[in-house]
Motif scaffolding. Structure first.
Motif, short mmCIF file in Angstrom:
data_model
loop_
_atom_site.label_atom_id
_atom_site.label_comp_id
_atom_site.label_asym_id
_atom_site.label_seq_id
_atom_site.Cartn_x
_atom_site.Cartn_y
_atom_site.Cartn_z
N ASN A 34 -35.62 29.32 52.66
CA ASN A 34 -35.85 28.02 52.03
C ASN A 34 -37.31 27.62 52.21
O ASN A 34 -37.89 27.88 53.26
N VAL A 74 -35.62 28.01 46.65
CA VAL A 74 -34.73 26.86 46.45
C VAL A 74 -33.92 27.01 45.17
O VAL A 74 -32.71 26.76 45.15
N TYR A 129 -28.63 24.77 51.71
CA TYR A 129 -27.76 25.04 50.55
C TYR A 129 -26.29 24.78 50.88
O TYR A 129 -25.42 25.00 50.05
N MET A 172 -37.42 20.81 48.16
CA MET A 172 -36.13 20.38 47.62
C MET A 172 -36.30 19.32 46.53
O MET A 172 -35.32 18.92 45.90
#
Length: 483
Positions: free
Chosen positions: A69, A75, A102, A359
């Motif tokens: 990530n 992402v 996730y 994110m």
């Protein structure tokens, strides 16, 4: 009687945050920040190959996590873009943190695609108390056995969005260690016990001072660049930066189950290292769907933007300036994230903006009382600088703009703020203020009211700000001042 000597080389990668390729990295030299390109999995692969070829020692390669990530391709694919690459590196075991971004169920499915285990002795399913992942593994060589125990970051269910820990709970991992070490020593007859931890350097140092039998602690999470190993009791502790800009190397001589000689190197993954052709090919394939978007130029900066400082940073002052511009709020907050490669003066791309907030959360607004402001900042200070390492919850001090905090950082919990000003006026504890923030780490669920989700997300906010003010110049505003 002849002594039983064995040699082991341990390689550590921690907090690479899915930085696929060469990128700017900060270095502090002669009293100032300088920037040069570093990192990338293709250059890491070359270093690993060279080490494995040149040393006669057995080689153990561990990853502390924060690997799946952190960038657009990671992402958007929920980590899948990273997996074919790291599967080629010969990783022996990996710990965890942002991999939970996730959701635990997705992470379990992704783990099945890996050719090495995810280890976590401290993550349990709420429904039945079973561990989500194995707690340890034994790595066998021709003449030796190494026990590897993993600890995931314990803050996932405490400070991060609820979806990260849905159906699972996290412990510190300390209480589970003694029994595992005993099993590894007595039943598995290992020569060495290696802890791969994502608790962070302060917590790891306290933990290994309280738990006997750990020979080496590979520490992650806090992005420390240790140029020398730290010895705590009989445990050797190292940590090796972030963003894949460094690897840590330990060369150990082990005599009758005890480490008798240590050599350590913090290896810069420098630009002049020739990238591995096979890994470069895989990276190019995985990045292709995102290449055009990532390389799109959205503005310019006159200021180097980084997150290398504790109280505030130019990178977050840029983010929060954009948030204020988008909302018209009186003040803005974001988490004190450590990840995010620097943006050097010059063009700013979409990729740069996503590296700041991978994110891409929506901007939130709320009303918050002066009393809540004081409590929220005090809570964050305790989580950031508590004298009890176990109470530290990761990250730098909460980023803020639009207020001024005078503090005594050495004071006890709840007594650090000496005074707080909003727009040059002392805070009014009964008054409500308009605030904007990103993620629940900016303003926690227990603070504020009348919360609303904006249609503008963080990346769009920064893009709009660049279009209006480019080339931007961002300063340090001394939001927090130690007195």
């Amino acid at each position: 009687m002849s002594k039983n000597k064995k040699n082991l080389t341990i390689i550590q990668m921690n907090d690479s945050h899915a930085y696929f390729n060469l990128h700017p990295e900060w270095f502090f030299e002669e009293g100032q920040f300088v920037y040069r390109n570093a990192g990338g999995y293709a250059r890491i692969a070359t270093l690993l190959k060279d080490i494995r070829n040149e040393t006669p020692n057995d080689v153990l390669f561990c990853d502390n996590g924060d690997t799946l990530n952190g960038t657009i391709p990671a992402v958007r694919t929920e980590g899948s873009a990273v997996i074919p690459i790291i599967n080629e590196l010969g990783i022996d075991a990996m710990a965890l943190h942002w991999e939970f971004g996730y959701g635990p169920e997705t992470l379990v499915e992704k783990s099945k695609e890996l050719n090495f285990p995810l280890l976590a002795n401290n993550v349990y399913k709420k429904e039945n108390g079973e561990r989500l992942f194995p707690p340890y593994k034994v790595k066998e060589y021709a003449n030796s056995k190494i026990g590897i125990i993993g600890i995931a970051s314990n803050i996932v269910d405490k400070t991060m969005p609820a979806s990260f820990s849905e159906g699972v709970e996290f412990t510190l991992g300390k209480d589970e260690l003694a029994g595992m070490i005993k099993t590894l020593r007595e039943q598995e007859q290992v020569d060495l016990v290696v802890l791969v931890s994502h608790l962070g350097f302060p917590q790891d140092m306290k933990l290994v001072s309280e738990v006997a039998g750990i020979d080496v602690c590979l520490s992650g999470h806090t992005h420390n660049r240790l140029t020398e190993p730290v010895v705590q009791g009989e445990t050797i502790v190292i940590q090796s930066g972030c963003h894949g800009s460094f690897l840590g190397r330990l060369d150990l001589e082990i005599t009758d189950g005890k480490i008798t000689h240590v050599e350590h190197e913090l290896i810069e993954v420098s630009e002049d290292i020739k990238p591995d052709a096979r890994i470069s090919e895989i990276i190019e394939h995985e990045l292709l769907p995102f290449k055009e978007e990532m390389e799109t130029v959205v503005g310019e900066t006159n200021t180097a933007l980084n997150r290398a400082t504790m109280l505030e940073s130019t990178m977050d002052n840029f983010l929060l300036s954009a948030v204020l511009e988008s909302t018209g709020a009186e003040m803005a907050f974001s988490n004190g994230w450590r990840y995010g490669a620097p943006i050097v003066p010059g063009q700013v791309t979409v990729n740069d903006l996503y590296n700041i907030v991978p994110m891409n959360p929506p901007i939130m607004t709320a009303e918050i009382t002066g009393q809540e402001l004081l409590a929220m900042i005090e809570e964050n200070l305790e989580r950031s600088v508590s004298s009890d390492a176990y109470q530290q919850m990761g990250g730098f001090i909460k980023r803020a703009l639009g207020l001024k905090v005078f503090l005594k950082i050495e004071n006890p919990k709840g007594q650090r703020i000496q005074s707080l000003f909003v727009k040059d006026e002392p805070v009014n504890e009964t008054k409500s203020y308009q605030v904007a923030y990103v993620t629940s780490q900016g303003v926690g669920p227990e603070y504020g009211h009348n919360k609303k989700e904006s249609s503008i997300h963080a990346v769009q906010s920064m893009t709009d700000y660049l279009k209006k003010y480019s080339p931007i110049s961002i300063d340090y505003y001394k939001t927090y001042e130690i007195v």
